[in-house]
Every structure is written in structure tokens, then in C-alpha cells.
Design an enzyme around this catalytic site. Structure first.
Site, PDB file in Angstrom:
ATOM      1  N   LYS A   1      31.549  35.256  44.421  1.00 51.76           N
ATOM      2  CA  LYS A   1      31.599  37.012  44.408  1.00 51.76           C
ATOM      3  C   LYS A   1      30.713  37.168  43.204  1.00 51.76           C
ATOM      4  CE  LYS A   1      35.959  37.299  44.326  1.00 51.76           C
ATOM      5  NZ  LYS A   1      36.618  35.660  44.264  1.00 51.76           N
TER       6      LYS A   1
ATOM      7  N   ARG B   1      44.091  41.868  46.657  1.00 47.58           N
ATOM      8  CA  ARG B   1      44.393  40.638  46.677  1.00 47.58           C
ATOM      9  C   ARG B   1      45.519  40.466  47.417  1.00 47.58           C
ATOM     10  NH1 ARG B   1      41.107  38.689  41.732  1.00 47.58           N
ATOM     11  NH2 ARG B   1      41.237  36.689  41.665  1.00 47.58           N
TER      12      ARG B   1
ATOM     13  N   ARG C   1      45.359  28.655  41.566  1.00 43.16           N
ATOM     14  CA  ARG C   1      44.822  29.865  42.150  1.00 43.16           C
ATOM     15  C   ARG C   1      44.129  30.066  43.654  1.00 43.16           C
ATOM     16  NH1 ARG C   1      40.200  30.119  38.165  1.00 43.16           N
ATOM     17  NH2 ARG C   1      39.715  32.219  38.887  1.00 43.16           N
TER      18      ARG C   1
HETATM   19  P1  AMP Z   1      39.420  36.923  38.743  1.00 45.00           P
HETATM   20  O1  AMP Z   1      38.558  37.255  37.655  1.00 45.00           O
HETATM   21  O2  AMP Z   1      38.937  38.046  39.832  1.00 45.00           O
HETATM   22  O3  AMP Z   1      39.532  35.707  39.310  1.00 45.00           O
HETATM   23  O4  AMP Z   1      40.957  37.209  38.350  1.00 45.00           O
HETATM   24  C1  AMP Z   1      41.440  36.615  37.014  1.00 45.00           C
HETATM   25  C2  AMP Z   1      43.043  36.828  37.156  1.00 45.00           C
HETATM   26  O5  AMP Z   1      43.169  38.349  37.215  1.00 45.00           O
HETATM   27  C3  AMP Z   1      43.586  36.376  38.414  1.00 45.00           C
HETATM   28  O6  AMP Z   1      43.946  35.143  38.467  1.00 45.00           O
HETATM   29  C4  AMP Z   1      45.048  37.267  38.546  1.00 45.00           C
HETATM   30  O7  AMP Z   1      45.935  36.735  37.583  1.00 45.00           O
HETATM   31  C5  AMP Z   1      44.344  38.682  37.838  1.00 45.00           C
HETATM   32  N1  AMP Z   1      43.954  39.542  38.760  1.00 45.00           N
HETATM   33  C6  AMP Z   1      42.782  40.104  39.033  1.00 45.00           C
HETATM   34  N2  AMP Z   1      42.632  40.922  40.064  1.00 45.00           N
HETATM   35  C7  AMP Z   1      43.936  40.956  40.548  1.00 45.00           C
HETATM   36  C8  AMP Z   1      44.618  41.526  41.677  1.00 45.00           C
HETATM   37  N3  AMP Z   1      43.763  42.534  42.410  1.00 45.00           N
HETATM   38  N4  AMP Z   1      45.696  41.378  41.722  1.00 45.00           N
HETATM   39  C9  AMP Z   1      46.524  40.758  41.262  1.00 45.00           C
HETATM   40  N5  AMP Z   1      46.044  40.073  40.122  1.00 45.00           N
HETATM   41  C10 AMP Z   1      44.675  40.129  39.808  1.00 45.00           C
END
Ligand code: AMP
Length: 223
Positions: free
Chosen positions: A13, A88, A171
């Protein structure tokens, strides 16, 4: 154009979003980046979400919905936006539908980058991020030398703490349990565009462009 990038961690992404932003001139709303900024600034929210993120779990829906609602009120999102990392969960997706419906907007397309679990694990083990420009690099095994630097600005690249193997496994499980139901959610709305995220980056980009062509206004051939 109102777009969502959907995919497991490591699906690509972050790699694809830069060109989408450039091509369509729309802002990115990347909730993971927003939460990491809160942590860096050591705000109460940042301190609240830190242990959750470090475990690889999801931050509670109501917090994320509030953050995204506020961001979507900004005037720069009127011409479109690209959501990366949100929604998410199904609760987030239905909240998003409501948030957008209030000023008569809607999601146009959801780009789902499909990648197998093993490829995700291999990629994240070799994923590096630039602290200055945010570029994401995935090296081949053995390709990473001591202290790799960003080819664009020379900053020293780093690995995200939640890209450690134990957290990555968590994750991916969280994605399968809580986020994968969104594939059906958007398919039922007729908005899902599935792309093979295991192809080389340029081919993924070309596939995305082909899918989005149908959403672009028709060219005036008489002009
Ligand atoms: P990412 O950079 O998108 O992989 O997000 C890193 C972390 O941020 C995730 O593993 C979650 O802990 C938190 N996070 C980001 N976006 C969301 C979301 N839409 N809902 C819940 N947690 C989120």
C-alpha cells in the site's frame, strides 16, 4: 476520486500510494502514519496507542473513527482522498459510509492488493522506511548492507519496530480476522477492485491504473 487502499501489512500500500497521489492530486490519509506522528510528538493519544501498536493489535474503533472524521472535514479532501490503513474493521467501514454520506460523498473504489502470507512475512523482514521522505524500500534477502540509506535524500533508513517477526505474525492474523471481512463488504457494494500484489511494483501500478481508468472522466476527443 475517493479511494481506499486495502491490503495486509506488507501488501504494498505504502509503495503504491505515492504515484496515486501524484497522478490524481489527492491527499493521503494514512492512519498508521498519523498515529506514529502522535507517538513522536508524545501526545496523550500517542502514549495511549503505543502499547497497542507495539503488540500489533488494532487501536479501538472509536478513536480511529474520530480521527478520520476530523480529517475528512478538511477542505483539501473535497476533491478526493486516498485512505491507507483505514477502514480496518467492518465497524470502521460503516462509520466511514456515514461520515461521507453527510456531505453527499461516497467511496468510489477500493483497491485490494492480494498477497500470500509467506510473501508478506518475507517482505516485512526486509522492509525499510525513510524517516525524512517516508519512502518504503523492500530489499532482497542479502541485499541489505549495514546502515542502508535513502536513495532520494540520503537519510539513514530504519525498520519499523512492529515489523519484528513476532509482531508481523500477529498483524497478519489481525488482518485476516478483523480486516479481511471488508473484502466482502466492498464486493457487495460493487466497489472492490482486486489486484495481484505479488507482481513486480510497476505491474501492480499498471494494474491499478487500468482499474481506475473507468472512474476517470472521459477525454474530450474533439478538443
Ligand atoms: P499501519 O502503518 O497502517 O500498518 O498501522 C500501524 C498500526 O497502527 C496498526 O498495527 C494498528 O495498531 C494502528 N492502526 C492504524 N490504522 C488503524 C485503524 N484503522 N484501526 C485500528 N488501528 C489502526
Amino acid at each position: 476520486m475517493n479511494l481506499i487502499l486495502l491490503g495486509a501489512p506488507g501488501a504494498g500500500k505504502g509503495t503504491q500510494r505515492a504515484f496515486l497521489v501524484e497522478r490524481y492530486g489527492i491527499p493521503v490519509i494514512a492512519t498508521g502514519d498519523m498515529l506514529r506522528d502522535e507517538r513522536k510528538a508524545n501526545t496523550p493519544l500517542g502514549r495511549q496507542v503505543a502499547p497497542i501498536m507495539d503488540r500489533g493489535d488494532l487501536v479501538p474503533d472509536d478513536l480511529l473513527i474520530q480521527i478520520v472524521r476530523k480529517r475528512l472535514q478538511q477542505p483539501d479532501t473535497r476533491r478526493g482522498f486516498l485512505l491507507d490503513g483505514f477502514p480496518r474493521t467492518v465497524a470502521q467501514a460503516s462509520a466511514l459510509d456515514q461520515i461521507l454520506a453527510e456531505p453527499g460523498r461516497a467511496v468510489d473504489a477500493v483497491l485490494y492488493l492480494r498477497v500470500s502470507r509467506q510473501v508478506l512475512i518475507d517482505r516485512l523482514a526486509h522492509r525499510y522506511v525513510c524517516p525524512t521522505c517516508g519512502s518504503v524500500y523492500t530489499f532482497q534477502p542479502g541485499e541489505v548492507r549495514q546502515g542502508p540509506r535513502c536513495p532520494k535524500d540520503g537519510a539513514q533508513l530504519y525498520q519499523r519496530p512492529d515489523d519484528r517477526p513476532q509482531v508481523v505474525a500477529r498483524r497478519i492474523d489481525v488482518f485476516l480476522q478483523q480486516t479481511a471481512p471488508l473484502i466482502d463488504y466492498y464486493a457487495r457494494q460493487g466497489k472492490l477492485e482486486t489486484i495481484d500484489g505479488q507482481l513486480p511494483v510497476e505491474q501492480v501500478r499498471a494494474a491499478i491504473l487500468r482499474k481506475l481508468k473507468t472512474f476517470e472522466p472521459a477525454q474530450d476527443v474533439t478538443a
